[in-house]
Design a protein around this motif. Structure first.
Motif, short mmCIF file in Angstrom:
data_model
loop_
_atom_site.label_atom_id
_atom_site.label_comp_id
_atom_site.label_asym_id
_atom_site.label_seq_id
_atom_site.Cartn_x
_atom_site.Cartn_y
_atom_site.Cartn_z
N VAL A 125 0.74 -1.16 0.17
CA VAL A 125 0.04 0.07 0.08
C VAL A 125 0.86 1.19 -0.21
CG1 VAL A 125 -1.75 1.36 1.26
CG2 VAL A 125 -1.93 -1.14 1.12
N LYS A 126 1.91 1.47 0.99
CA LYS A 126 2.77 2.52 1.15
C LYS A 126 3.49 2.83 -0.24
CE LYS A 126 2.82 2.37 6.09
NZ LYS A 126 3.51 2.01 7.12
N SER A 127 3.93 1.82 -0.80
CA SER A 127 4.73 2.16 -2.04
C SER A 127 3.99 2.32 -3.31
CB SER A 127 5.46 0.73 -2.52
OG SER A 127 4.65 -0.28 -2.57
N GLY A 128 2.52 2.62 -3.01
CA GLY A 128 1.60 2.81 -4.32
C GLY A 128 1.26 1.92 -5.18
N ASN A 129 1.34 0.48 -4.84
CA ASN A 129 1.18 -0.58 -5.70
C ASN A 129 -0.52 -0.92 -5.78
OD1 ASN A 129 3.81 -1.04 -7.07
ND2 ASN A 129 4.30 -1.92 -5.03
N TRP A 130 -1.20 -0.47 -4.90
CA TRP A 130 -2.58 -0.87 -4.66
C TRP A 130 -3.32 -0.03 -5.62
CZ3 TRP A 130 -6.51 0.37 -0.01
CH2 TRP A 130 -7.41 -0.43 0.03
N LYS A 131 -3.42 -0.64 -6.55
CA LYS A 131 -4.27 0.37 -7.67
C LYS A 131 -5.44 -0.42 -8.41
CE LYS A 131 0.20 2.30 -9.12
NZ LYS A 131 1.50 2.48 -10.11
N HIS A 132 -5.67 -1.56 -7.94
CA HIS A 132 -7.13 -2.24 -8.44
C HIS A 132 -7.36 -3.50 -7.39
CE1 HIS A 132 -3.82 -5.29 -9.33
NE2 HIS A 132 -3.63 -4.46 -10.25
N TYR A 133 -8.32 -4.16 -7.71
CA TYR A 133 -8.75 -5.30 -6.63
C TYR A 133 -7.47 -6.27 -6.43
CZ TYR A 133 -9.23 -7.88 -10.96
OH TYR A 133 -9.25 -8.55 -12.26
N LEU A 134 -7.41 -6.76 -5.47
CA LEU A 134 -6.50 -7.91 -5.11
C LEU A 134 -6.59 -9.13 -5.95
CD1 LEU A 134 -5.94 -7.60 -1.28
CD2 LEU A 134 -4.98 -6.32 -3.12
N THR A 135 -5.21 -9.76 -6.42
CA THR A 135 -5.47 -11.11 -7.12
C THR A 135 -4.74 -12.03 -6.26
OG1 THR A 135 -3.11 -10.48 -8.10
CG2 THR A 135 -5.04 -9.51 -9.34
N ARG A 136 -4.54 -13.12 -6.86
CA ARG A 136 -4.15 -14.47 -6.12
C ARG A 136 -2.65 -13.95 -5.68
NH1 ARG A 136 -5.57 -20.11 -8.74
NH2 ARG A 136 -4.10 -20.78 -7.01
N LYS A 137 -2.05 -13.36 -6.46
CA LYS A 137 -0.71 -12.69 -5.90
C LYS A 137 -0.62 -12.26 -4.60
CE LYS A 137 0.99 -10.02 -9.05
NZ LYS A 137 1.96 -9.51 -9.86
N GLU A 138 -1.71 -11.46 -4.23
CA GLU A 138 -1.66 -10.90 -2.76
C GLU A 138 -2.40 -11.58 -1.79
OE1 GLU A 138 -2.71 -8.77 -5.72
OE2 GLU A 138 -0.63 -8.53 -5.99
#
Length: 324
Positions: A125-138
């Motif tokens: 989140v803090k690095s700005g990578n939360w830009k869409h819904y979460l996928t299996r990778k997360e």
């Protein structure tokens, strides 16, 4: 003339002020006790030492002819050469019965953090990578209704079992030198072999004290026995685990991840291999590190010290045979 006391890595001014009223107190922080000239000079006159993680061995005792008591500000006391101290009539004390709940909170906390990938996703989140819904990778893994294996069902191990049983409906397996009937009755814990704990647990939590028998207790063989989906949690001591074997187990995906509060050498250097894995949660030996608990421990350490210097039996005397 006041009697000399050495305070080694001892933080609380509230308790140091009590000592200063009665003793000549010298404070030492972040020094090498083997080579620091000021410390070695003070050691010659010291009658008492209070503090954390000072190696009290034959060499130190040879330099402290007036020493009467070493008050350890911790539950553990593997830094004290108790046999050598006893030979010389030096009392050793610790601070049990204070940190158990606090440590159980911390160890179950890092278990949760590893399972739900909390530190990793915090940075996501803090690095700005939360830009869409979460996928299996997360996606992370569940904790509730899983099997927790505890190696070392002492007081802290039992309190971890309590949190797992009542808070998360977990099944509890445990391995211990002696049966813990209270844990079996209250938390439905099942006593079994070390091999069964390793093979059947979704989370393997190591909580043994450090002894010659437990040093490197968990190594290559033990990691290979664990499930590939297992998370290994160490809240005991760093030397109970073969760190090279742990690194290989994570690198080769023999286990899912780890949550660690203790290490073979502390503090960890920034280039340590364990810090390179996103699926390893690392905390800086925080087990008892809340203000409330640390203050209680410091007060008890001072109480033990003063009792010993007054010719009384300290409440938490480790080597009572020294009184003989």
């Amino acid at each position: 003339m006041k009697r000399k006391i050495l305070a080694y890595n001892f933080e609380f001014s509230e308790t140091l002020d009590q000592l200063r009223d009665r003793f000549d107190v010298e404070i030492f922080k972040a020094i090498n006790p083997k080579t620091d000239p000021h410390f070695l000079q003070a050691l010659k006159q010291a009658e008492g030492i209070v503090g954390l993680a000072l190696p009290v061995d034959k060499e130190l005792l040879d330099s402290a002819p007036n020493l009467k008591i070493v008050s350890n500000n911790s539950t553990g006391f593997n830094n004290l050469s108790i046999d050598e101290m006893t030979k010389r009539g030096v009392m050793g004390t610790n601070t049990p019965g204070v940190l158990e709940d606090t440590t159980a909170d911390a160890i179950f906390g890092i278990l949760l953090a590893a399972a739900r990938r909390i530190p990793e996703l915090d940075q996501f989140v803090k690095s700005g990578n939360w830009k869409h819904y979460l996928t299996r990778k997360e996606y992370a893994i569940d904790v509730h209704h899983k099997t927790l294996g505890i190696i070392g069902m002492g007081k802290i191990g039992s309190l971890i079992a309590k949190r797992a049983h009542f808070g998360f409906d977990m099944n509890i397996l445990y391995h211990n030198r002696t049966r813990n009937h209270e844990a079996e009755e209250k938390y439905h814990a099942v006593n079994c072999s070390l091999e069964r704990v390793l093979e059947e647990s979704d989370f393997v939590c190591l909580m043994t004290p450090l002894t010659p028998e437990t040093e490197n207790l968990i190594g290559e063989r033990e990691f290979q026995l664990m499930k590939k989906s297992a998370i290994f949690v160490n809240g005991s001591r760093g030397r109970t685990v073969d760190e090279k074997a742990l690194i290989e187990a994570i690198k080769n995906k023999e286990i899912h991840g780890a949550a660690l509060d203790v290490y073979q050498i502390e503090p960890l250097k920034v280039e340590h291999p364990l810090l390179q894995f996103p699926n390893v949660v690392t905390t800086p030996h925080i087990g008892s590190s809340t203000f409330e608990t640390e203050l209680k421990m410091a007060k008890l350490a001072v109480e033990n010290l003063v009792a010993g210097l007054n010719g009384e039996r300290p409440r938490n005397l480790i080597n009572p045979e020294v009184l003989n």
